[in-house]
Design an enzyme around this catalytic site. Structure first.
Site, mmCIF file in Angstrom:
data_model
loop_
_atom_site.group_PDB
_atom_site.id
_atom_site.type_symbol
_atom_site.label_atom_id
_atom_site.label_comp_id
_atom_site.label_asym_id
_atom_site.label_seq_id
_atom_site.Cartn_x
_atom_site.Cartn_y
_atom_site.Cartn_z
ATOM 1 N N PHE A 1 11.374 -3.055 -4.437
ATOM 2 C CA PHE A 1 10.839 -1.856 -3.784
ATOM 3 C C PHE A 1 11.803 -1.448 -2.675
ATOM 4 C CE2 PHE A 1 6.390 0.076 -3.621
ATOM 5 C CZ PHE A 1 6.307 0.202 -4.990
ATOM 6 N N GLN B 1 4.970 9.650 7.107
ATOM 7 C CA GLN B 1 5.971 9.344 6.094
ATOM 8 C C GLN B 1 5.959 10.367 4.952
ATOM 9 O OE1 GLN B 1 5.576 5.721 3.285
ATOM 10 N NE2 GLN B 1 7.401 5.346 4.508
ATOM 11 N N HIS C 1 7.054 10.692 1.243
ATOM 12 C CA HIS C 1 7.484 9.871 0.113
ATOM 13 C C HIS C 1 8.519 10.682 -0.668
ATOM 14 C CE1 HIS C 1 7.434 7.559 -3.573
ATOM 15 N NE2 HIS C 1 6.665 6.651 -3.005
ATOM 16 N N LEU D 1 1.904 11.837 -6.413
ATOM 17 C CA LEU D 1 2.922 10.808 -6.258
ATOM 18 C C LEU D 1 3.485 10.274 -7.578
ATOM 19 C CD1 LEU D 1 4.086 9.154 -3.820
ATOM 20 C CD2 LEU D 1 2.705 7.292 -4.716
ATOM 21 N N GLU E 1 7.221 4.551 -6.157
ATOM 22 C CA GLU E 1 8.540 3.984 -5.920
ATOM 23 C C GLU E 1 8.874 2.970 -7.019
ATOM 24 O OE1 GLU E 1 9.431 3.610 -1.738
ATOM 25 O OE2 GLU E 1 9.829 1.492 -2.098
ATOM 26 N N ARG F 1 12.216 4.741 2.531
ATOM 27 C CA ARG F 1 11.696 6.067 2.192
ATOM 28 C C ARG F 1 12.209 7.174 3.097
ATOM 29 N NH1 ARG F 1 5.522 4.442 0.533
ATOM 30 N NH2 ARG F 1 6.206 3.448 -1.395
ATOM 31 N N HIS G 1 2.870 11.640 2.818
ATOM 32 C CA HIS G 1 2.296 10.535 2.058
ATOM 33 C C HIS G 1 1.516 9.534 2.889
ATOM 34 C CE1 HIS G 1 2.046 7.543 -1.064
ATOM 35 N NE2 HIS G 1 2.740 6.665 -0.366
ATOM 36 N N ARG H 1 7.211 3.081 7.208
ATOM 37 C CA ARG H 1 6.617 1.976 6.456
ATOM 38 C C ARG H 1 7.422 1.680 5.203
ATOM 39 N NH1 ARG H 1 3.150 1.666 1.866
ATOM 40 N NH2 ARG H 1 2.818 3.903 1.707
HETATM 41 C C1 FAD Z 1 -0.847 8.156 -4.115
HETATM 42 C C2 FAD Z 1 -0.682 6.961 -3.229
HETATM 43 C C3 FAD Z 1 -0.048 5.822 -3.699
HETATM 44 C C4 FAD Z 1 0.122 4.710 -2.877
HETATM 45 N N1 FAD Z 1 0.758 3.606 -3.365
HETATM 46 C C5 FAD Z 1 0.893 2.518 -2.581
HETATM 47 C C6 FAD Z 1 1.497 1.336 -3.083
HETATM 48 O O1 FAD Z 1 1.875 1.242 -4.249
HETATM 49 N N2 FAD Z 1 1.623 0.274 -2.249
HETATM 50 C C7 FAD Z 1 1.194 0.309 -0.951
HETATM 51 O O2 FAD Z 1 1.338 -0.680 -0.246
HETATM 52 N N3 FAD Z 1 0.594 1.424 -0.460
HETATM 53 C C8 FAD Z 1 0.426 2.513 -1.245
HETATM 54 N N4 FAD Z 1 -0.182 3.634 -0.739
HETATM 55 C C9 FAD Z 1 -0.811 3.570 0.579
HETATM 56 C C10 FAD Z 1 -2.106 2.778 0.487
HETATM 57 O O3 FAD Z 1 -2.706 2.983 -0.756
HETATM 58 C C11 FAD Z 1 -3.100 3.204 1.566
HETATM 59 O O4 FAD Z 1 -2.482 3.188 2.824
HETATM 60 C C12 FAD Z 1 -4.293 2.261 1.605
HETATM 61 O O5 FAD Z 1 -4.843 2.096 0.331
HETATM 62 C C13 FAD Z 1 -5.346 2.770 2.575
HETATM 63 O O6 FAD Z 1 -6.487 1.964 2.450
HETATM 64 P P1 FAD Z 1 -7.683 2.112 3.474
HETATM 65 O O7 FAD Z 1 -8.730 1.144 3.047
HETATM 66 O O8 FAD Z 1 -7.164 2.027 4.846
HETATM 67 O O9 FAD Z 1 -8.208 3.614 3.275
HETATM 68 P P2 FAD Z 1 -8.711 4.399 1.968
HETATM 69 O O10 FAD Z 1 -8.518 3.656 0.725
HETATM 70 O O11 FAD Z 1 -8.140 5.762 2.084
HETATM 71 O O12 FAD Z 1 -10.272 4.463 2.202
HETATM 72 C C14 FAD Z 1 -10.840 5.235 3.233
HETATM 73 C C15 FAD Z 1 -12.341 5.110 3.160
HETATM 74 O O13 FAD Z 1 -12.910 5.750 4.295
HETATM 75 C C16 FAD Z 1 -14.000 6.539 3.905
HETATM 76 N N5 FAD Z 1 -14.107 7.657 4.855
HETATM 77 C C17 FAD Z 1 -13.139 8.530 5.201
HETATM 78 N N6 FAD Z 1 -13.650 9.462 6.052
HETATM 79 C C18 FAD Z 1 -14.951 9.152 6.232
HETATM 80 C C19 FAD Z 1 -16.011 9.737 6.949
HETATM 81 N N7 FAD Z 1 -15.858 10.860 7.657
HETATM 82 N N8 FAD Z 1 -17.233 9.152 6.906
HETATM 83 C C20 FAD Z 1 -17.438 8.038 6.159
HETATM 84 N N9 FAD Z 1 -16.468 7.457 5.440
HETATM 85 C C21 FAD Z 1 -15.239 8.001 5.472
HETATM 86 C C22 FAD Z 1 -13.683 6.997 2.494
HETATM 87 O O14 FAD Z 1 -14.865 7.279 1.787
HETATM 88 C C23 FAD Z 1 -12.967 5.761 1.931
HETATM 89 O O15 FAD Z 1 -13.909 4.881 1.391
HETATM 90 C C24 FAD Z 1 -0.354 4.757 -1.545
HETATM 91 C C25 FAD Z 1 -0.990 5.890 -1.074
HETATM 92 C C26 FAD Z 1 -1.126 6.991 -1.883
HETATM 93 C C27 FAD Z 1 -1.767 8.229 -1.311
#
Ligand code: FAD
Length: 566
Positions: A118, A232, A234, A244, A247, A278, A346, A381
């Site tokens: 990566f 960031q 991407h 997306l 990577e 990135r 991203h 990141r």
């Molecule tokens: C397309 C894409 C691909 C990615 N690929 C990778 C990868 O391969 N490797 C890597 O390391 N990272 C990757 N990332 C980044 C990584 O996926 C995220 O940073 C990470 O999954 C975030 O997880 P989280 O649990 O913090 O938030 P999220 O998974 O975004 O969850 C947020 C939660 O908060 C809740 N929420 C939000 N607002 C409210 C509200 N107002 N009231 C109540 N609930 C709320 C939502 O319902 C959801 O359940 C990627 C990101 C994207 C966008």
């Protein structure tokens, strides 16, 4: 009224790992996960490429130390080195825990977890499940939470964090299904609401719900945000939609080339080529386009990502989702033709300021995952470090909160907060309201994408700040057209926009004050990193409703400041 020991806001990977860990630490605690969408639809499910851990399955010489150094270097030395060390040390343990819970990782010939190269990493250490890693991790964690008896409030939208004398009392939330405002008194609240890169609206890889709600709620409650200017881009978003292309596509051997059929990364990162970090790859693509070496189309300028030489077998086995997305959203089958791409907003490096246990400055309030800024990513990141962050710090915060909850007294929230929000919602439908939320949202996304994107300068950023302030004024006249109670998406869109506008201002204001170039923040008027004046975190607070910016030192460790080359 629903009383809890611990309320976790957000059902993505961070929130679910924390919930699981709370009950694994103390089964008798009452824990709830509140989520605006169904947990297994959270943005974590969109993560394709994988999660880093120095398991040394593919490269026997890989070590935790190398992973930590890559992370600190990748961050352009803005990461707090104590937090980065925790991230990398805990990585092998959480990856094995996930494996034991049944996550269907792709495998090496010998049966161990497969690892791919990566960006910005000195060894192939990204553990993956084809190109659906986040999806499989999230399903695994959701199953565990159901098994352990976590209470879920799905389709609830957080409105406020309630606190008294600097201590957490719980939250209020809108029940989206009924339109009722509900109170959740809780000794501890853990924010796990995900990122804010959707503020760039049409130029973002993020799910529509990544609107920075948790960060905005925390800011309003007096908890500082940190490093918000670091967004960031991407390198490889699909040209038309910004969706997306992982990577992992370059990790598997994909090439980038310009309209002169040149693999232009040889100019910018001769050693790492397409697998540079990135920030560097995104800037290189943007520069190629600005200097006339991009391709032209009605949907904008772009460069190409070529996977054709990888062959149909590898593409269908390891990158099936990328193929599907390219066909659906660009009409292009990557087995036969290169994919048109350009950088897309991203990831949010900034977020709610917290320490390496997830604690914020307010007693009983934690932050984890993308909504937090524990500061492992600093100014940039590395791919694969974010899924890792949500697991490692979700676990740590869950454990810490479970231990701490027992010592706290029973919280209380007065019913009057319900009246406050009822009145606010009613006022949104009032006769003097006329602005359309979608128009304001579009203009906000556009000014960020035009003025606070990959290349930044004072004039543009000033414009963005003025634009956002004007949009905030216009938002005061935003009209709620749908006054129905049940699943009122018009109301949700307005509440999300309210949050995004305050976040957009922190992005632009933070970028404007930081007079240097570091990681994802590149200024054409200050093109170099300035450690003497700017090796520090930016801190954002509200004072009498106005945004105030302050600073905090970076925690150093064994890696001294160095120039970053790849
Ligand atoms: C397309 C894409 C691909 C990615 N690929 C990778 C990868 O391969 N490797 C890597 O390391 N990272 C990757 N990332 C980044 C990584 O996926 C995220 O940073 C990470 O999954 C975030 O997880 P989280 O649990 O913090 O938030 P999220 O998974 O975004 O969850 C947020 C939660 O908060 C809740 N929420 C939000 N607002 C409210 C509200 N107002 N009231 C109540 N609930 C709320 C939502 O319902 C959801 O359940 C990627 C990101 C994207 C966008």
């Amino acid at each position: 009224m629903n009383h809890f020991d611990i309320v976790i806001v957000g059902g993505g990977g961070a929130g679910l790992y924390a919930a699981m860990e709370v009950l694994n630490t103390n089964k008798s605690l009452k824990v709830a996960v509140i989520s605006k969408i169904y947990p297994n639809r959270s943005h974590t499910s969109a993560a394709q490429g994988g999660a880093n851990a120095a398991l040394a399955n593919k490269d026997k010489t890989d070590t935790v130390d190398k992973h930590t150094f890559d992370t600190v270097k990748g961050s352009d030395y803005l990461a707090d080195q104590d937090a980065a060390a925790v991230l990398c040390e805990e990585a092998p343990r959480v990856m094995r825990e996930l494996e034991n819970l049944g996550t269907p990782f792709s495998r090496m010939e010998d049966g161990s977890i497969a690892q791919r190269p990566f960006g910005g990493a000195s060894s192939p250490r990204c553990c993956y499940c084809a190109d659906k890693t986040g999806h499989t991790i999230l399903q695994t964690l959701y199953e565990q939470c159901l098994r352990l008896g976590v209470t879920f409030y799905n389709e609830y939208f957080i409105l406020s964090l309630e606190h008294k004398d600097g201590k957490c009392q719980g939250i209020t939330a809108l029940n989206i299904k009924t339109g009722k405002i509900e109170i959740f008194p809780s000794k501890i609240v853990i924010f796990a609401t995900g990122g804010y890169a959707k503020a760039y609206w049409n130029r973002s890889s993020n799910a529509a719900g990544n609107t920075g709600d948790g960060q905005a709620v925390a800011l309003r409650a007096g908890i500082p945000l940190k490093d918000m200017e670091f967004v960031q881009f991407h390198p490889t978003g699909l040209r038309k939609s910004g969706i997306l292309v992982t990577e992992g596509a370059r990790g598997e051997g994909g090439y980038l080339f310009n309209n002169e059929s040149e693999r232009f990364m040889s100019r910018y990162a001769p050693e790492k080529m397409e697998l540079g970090p990135r920030d560097l790859v995104s800037r290189s693509i943007e520069r190629e386009i600005l200097e006339g070496r991009g391709f032209d189309s009605d949907a904008g300028k772009y460069v190409k990502l070529d996977l054709t030489h990888l062959g149909p077998e590898l593409i269908t086995k390891r990158l099936p989702q990328i193929r599907e997305l390219s066909i659906s959203f660009e009409g292009i089958d990557p087995i036969e033709e290169p994919i048109p791409i350009r950088p897309t907003a991203h990831y949010s490096m900034g977020g709610i300021d917290c320490d390496k246990t997830g604690r914020t400055i307010m007693q009983g309030v934690y932050a984890i995952g993308e909504c937090a800024c524990v500061s492992v990513h600093g100014a940039n990141r590395l791919g694969g470090n974010s899924l890792l962050e949500i697991l490692v710090f979700g676990k740590i915060a869950g454990h810490e909160a479970a231990k701490e909850a027992q010592g706290f007294s029973t919280p209380s929230i007065p019913d009057t907060v319900i009246d406050k929000y009822t009145r606010y919602f009613r006022s949104l439908a009032g006769e003097s309201q006329y602005e359309r939320y979608a128009v304001i949202r579009e203009e906000m996304g556009q000014t960020l994408a035009d003025n606070v994107a990959i290349f930044r300068n004072a004039k543009d950023m000033k414009k963005a700040i003025e634009d956002i302030k004007t949009l905030r004024d216009r938002f005061k006249r935003v009209k709620l057209h749908d006054t129905g109670k049940v699943f009122n998406t018009n109301l949700i869109n307005i509440l999300e926009l309210r949050n995004m506008l305050s976040i957009a201002l922190t992005i632009a204001a933070g970028a404007y004050v930081r007079k240097e170039s570091r990681g994802s923040h590149f200024r054409t008027d200050y093109t170099t990193r300035d450690d003497e004046n700017w090796h520090k975190h930016t801190m954002f607070k509200l004072s009498k409703g106005e945004l105030k910016i302050d600073y905090k030192p970076v925690t150093m460790g064994k890696y001294p400041l160095e120039e970053r080359t790849y």
